[in-house]
Design an enzyme around this catalytic site. Sequence first.
Site, PDB file in Angstrom:
ATOM      1  N   ARG A 144       0.947  -1.358  -0.166  1.00  0.00           N
ATOM      2  CA  ARG A 144       0.080  -0.040   0.328  1.00  0.00           C
ATOM      3  C   ARG A 144       0.906   1.100  -0.038  1.00  0.00           C
ATOM      4  O   ARG A 144       2.340   0.921  -0.012  1.00  0.00           O
ATOM      5  CB  ARG A 144      -1.009   0.051   1.142  1.00  0.00           C
ATOM      6  CG  ARG A 144      -0.406   0.232   2.469  1.00  0.00           C
ATOM      7  CD  ARG A 144      -1.148   0.235   3.852  1.00  0.00           C
ATOM      8  NE  ARG A 144      -0.654   0.949   4.953  1.00  0.00           N
ATOM      9  CZ  ARG A 144      -1.203   0.903   6.110  1.00  0.00           C
ATOM     10  NH1 ARG A 144      -2.311   0.147   6.306  1.00  0.00           N
ATOM     11  NH2 ARG A 144      -0.573   1.289   6.977  1.00  0.00           N
ATOM     12  N   ASN A 164      -4.609   8.527   3.987  1.00  0.00           N
ATOM     13  CA  ASN A 164      -4.258   7.768   5.360  1.00  0.00           C
ATOM     14  C   ASN A 164      -2.998   7.819   5.601  1.00  0.00           C
ATOM     15  O   ASN A 164      -1.982   7.362   4.844  1.00  0.00           O
ATOM     16  CB  ASN A 164      -4.672   6.213   5.421  1.00  0.00           C
ATOM     17  CG  ASN A 164      -4.532   5.332   6.518  1.00  0.00           C
ATOM     18  OD1 ASN A 164      -5.499   5.787   7.471  1.00  0.00           O
ATOM     19  ND2 ASN A 164      -3.665   4.792   6.908  1.00  0.00           N
ATOM     20  N   GLU A 165      -2.480   8.702   6.911  1.00  0.00           N
ATOM     21  CA  GLU A 165      -1.294   8.661   7.134  1.00  0.00           C
ATOM     22  C   GLU A 165      -0.265   9.120   5.912  1.00  0.00           C
ATOM     23  O   GLU A 165       0.748   8.246   5.843  1.00  0.00           O
ATOM     24  CB  GLU A 165      -0.759   7.527   7.801  1.00  0.00           C
ATOM     25  CG  GLU A 165      -1.529   7.175   9.147  1.00  0.00           C
ATOM     26  CD  GLU A 165      -0.938   5.899   9.702  1.00  0.00           C
ATOM     27  OE1 GLU A 165      -0.482   5.018   8.890  1.00  0.00           O
ATOM     28  OE2 GLU A 165      -1.545   5.483  10.747  1.00  0.00           O
ATOM     29  N   GLU A 197      -6.889   6.210  15.368  1.00  0.00           N
ATOM     30  CA  GLU A 197      -6.637   4.917  15.629  1.00  0.00           C
ATOM     31  C   GLU A 197      -5.969   4.620  16.808  1.00  0.00           C
ATOM     32  O   GLU A 197      -5.073   5.304  17.039  1.00  0.00           O
ATOM     33  CB  GLU A 197      -5.929   4.227  14.411  1.00  0.00           C
ATOM     34  CG  GLU A 197      -6.608   4.606  13.061  1.00  0.00           C
ATOM     35  CD  GLU A 197      -5.654   3.900  11.858  1.00  0.00           C
ATOM     36  OE1 GLU A 197      -4.613   3.273  12.350  1.00  0.00           O
ATOM     37  OE2 GLU A 197      -5.806   4.324  10.824  1.00  0.00           O
ATOM     38  N   GLU A 226      -2.595  -7.676   7.300  1.00  0.00           N
ATOM     39  CA  GLU A 226      -2.578  -7.238   8.719  1.00  0.00           C
ATOM     40  C   GLU A 226      -3.629  -8.071   9.454  1.00  0.00           C
ATOM     41  O   GLU A 226      -4.436  -7.731  10.469  1.00  0.00           O
ATOM     42  CB  GLU A 226      -3.088  -5.545   8.904  1.00  0.00           C
ATOM     43  CG  GLU A 226      -2.022  -4.782   8.395  1.00  0.00           C
ATOM     44  CD  GLU A 226      -2.149  -3.271   8.739  1.00  0.00           C
ATOM     45  OE1 GLU A 226      -3.367  -2.884   8.969  1.00  0.00           O
ATOM     46  OE2 GLU A 226      -1.154  -2.768   9.135  1.00  0.00           O
ATOM     47  N   HIS A 239      -2.761  -8.105  13.135  1.00  0.00           N
ATOM     48  CA  HIS A 239      -3.248  -6.716  13.782  1.00  0.00           C
ATOM     49  C   HIS A 239      -4.347  -6.853  14.757  1.00  0.00           C
ATOM     50  O   HIS A 239      -5.287  -7.452  14.135  1.00  0.00           O
ATOM     51  CB  HIS A 239      -3.107  -5.657  13.051  1.00  0.00           C
ATOM     52  CG  HIS A 239      -2.947  -4.363  13.701  1.00  0.00           C
ATOM     53  ND1 HIS A 239      -4.065  -3.701  14.353  1.00  0.00           N
ATOM     54  CD2 HIS A 239      -1.939  -3.258  14.048  1.00  0.00           C
ATOM     55  CE1 HIS A 239      -3.766  -2.552  14.898  1.00  0.00           C
ATOM     56  NE2 HIS A 239      -2.474  -2.376  14.647  1.00  0.00           N
TER      57      HIS A 239
END
Length: 661
Positions: free
Chosen positions: A115, A153-154, A307, A355, A358
Amino acid sequence: MTTRTITGRLGGLAFGGDYNPEQWDEPVWKEDDALMRRAGVNLVTVGVFSWALLEPEEGRYDFAWLDAHLERLHANGVAVDLATPTASPPPWFSLAHPDALPVTPDGTRLTHGSRDTYCLAAPAYRNAARRIASALAERYGDHPALALWHVHNEYATLCHCEHAAAAFRVWLRGRHGSLDALNEAWGTSFWSQRYTTWEQVLPPRATQWHKNPGQSLDFRRFWSDETVAAYREQRDAIRAHSDRPVTTNLMLPAYQNLDLWALARELDVVTSDHYPGSPGLDAAADAAFHADRVRSLGGGSPWLLMEQGTNTVYDSDRVLGKEPGEILRHTLGHIARGSDGALFFQWRQSRAGAETWHSAMVPHAGPNSRIFREVTQVGEAVARLGELAGSTVDTSVAVLHDADAWWALGVDGLPSADLGYHGELSRAHRALWDAGVTVDLAHPEHELSRYALVVAPSLFLLSDASAENLRRYVAGGGTLLVQHANGCVDDRMHARLGGYPAEPLREALGIRVEEHRPLRTGERIALSDGSYGTVWSESLRSEGAETRAAYTHGMLADSPALTRHRYGTGQGWYVSTRLDDADYGALVRGLLQEAGAEPESPGLPGGVEAVTRHASDGRRWQFLLNHRADTVPLPDPAHDLLTGATVHELPPGGCAVLRRT
Ligand code: GLA
């Protein structure tokens, strides 16, 4: 920053997480609806990584599946934080636009399969991102479920490709005006680096040895501006169709590529993700550091924890569980410091994909699990705190943070490899956290007069404006602690001449550093007050300051190590070595006393965190988090929002939110 808020729409604090229903099917969605009600979820982030589903081929959108999920969530009383999916372009995009794949400094062009694989400076990527943001906003801009827009995102990916080079040159022309000025700024007279045409100027790609420090610093600044511009493009495309607030989620402190002060100015509400790097008390301190930073980026306004994890912290190469009760303590730790809610990554733990391991609110084991039970309890606790939405946090102490200073400590050729940025900043915060005071982060050019104490670690680069601002702060009555290796270069990475740190800060400190004397790894240096330093020492002369501790050995014997200077109505302190943790903690506690900065709750023992949120009408709520393994009696019992009763003590690991009048 606008005043757009989300809590009004939610009717209380936010609770929920990233929701990726596209990983599941209908029976699971039905269970999700029921479990979200059980856990008190009122806000979920949808669509963060859904580009391939939303636009299965270039220009053809499929919104039907998202329509259905938004309707379902809305019917279930869950509001939506709708993301633009631009952090993860689909494979078709990279095949159609290979020039938009990012290139590392050594020239490797990355490919899809993970990603965050895009070049922000590539026109094809920017156009595609703007198009899909606009299409989403057009369709969902006034959807009744929509509470918040979540751009990207980030933001973090760097690129060194030809598009990046072209955009860098445009940025450099804007900053320096002429090639002569750029040559002067970068000191290209050395090592035969002089540029004679703009085409010769490149991003800092792989080089044989040290890169030019001015070039490295300017590239960081450029990339940050490029990122802010990319965010603004999406935000403006959304605003054309929607009046809901817009944000992007930051990630601190690992978020190395941006000037967060600049990005935060563009957000309607500042949001951030937090994953501590070590367990136990360190994780709680890290959560406080994170929360204080995020709140400060938004100028003190309420922010949102976008998050966190339910049961994992990363300790370099493994994920560690959170202990029972820790999810609640971390959640309250963020809310205490200004977050108007708490969201997790993610709602349901993935059964496949990168993930899978996670953590999530609903783990692989399903709802019949400790984790889901704790999540439900946390949801209940957050629901009981609705009355404090919109309240803020007061502080009288600040630690200085500046992206330029951070990047300056990342260039090649520094005098010591042991000079650190985040380590020093978090250590300063930790010493203040241990002393029980709440801390703001501030930029060295900010107006500082409302702070009783300001701590300045790691400002290796200090602009002229910052140096003057710090002088003015001391002159006006502030207590300032400046730490080693400060003010060594100006904002072009040119060394300060005539002694460090930068004038006119030196005037306020009453010292002049003549020589840096970095220490070898592991070497300790003794001071006359019994303390020790590592990493660094300096040969400095007093120019009016009193010596509070001197070095005791070697060439520096009897010369000042720690100084204090009364200047104007304030005092400037300077410590020229990196004190051991315990000695540093003692120094900071002493300065808090000198400056009259009281701990949040003087009657509490160490390991009990206390923070107060204040409403504009005078109401106050005191958060108490017991990180200790024993029961702690409360000196001043009061009504606790979490239990609905008056509490007199905190059990081991226990928390309370006391309504104070
Ligand atoms: C980040 C990302 C999420 C997820 C989590 C978990 O914060 O935003 O998509 O990857 O980390 O590691």
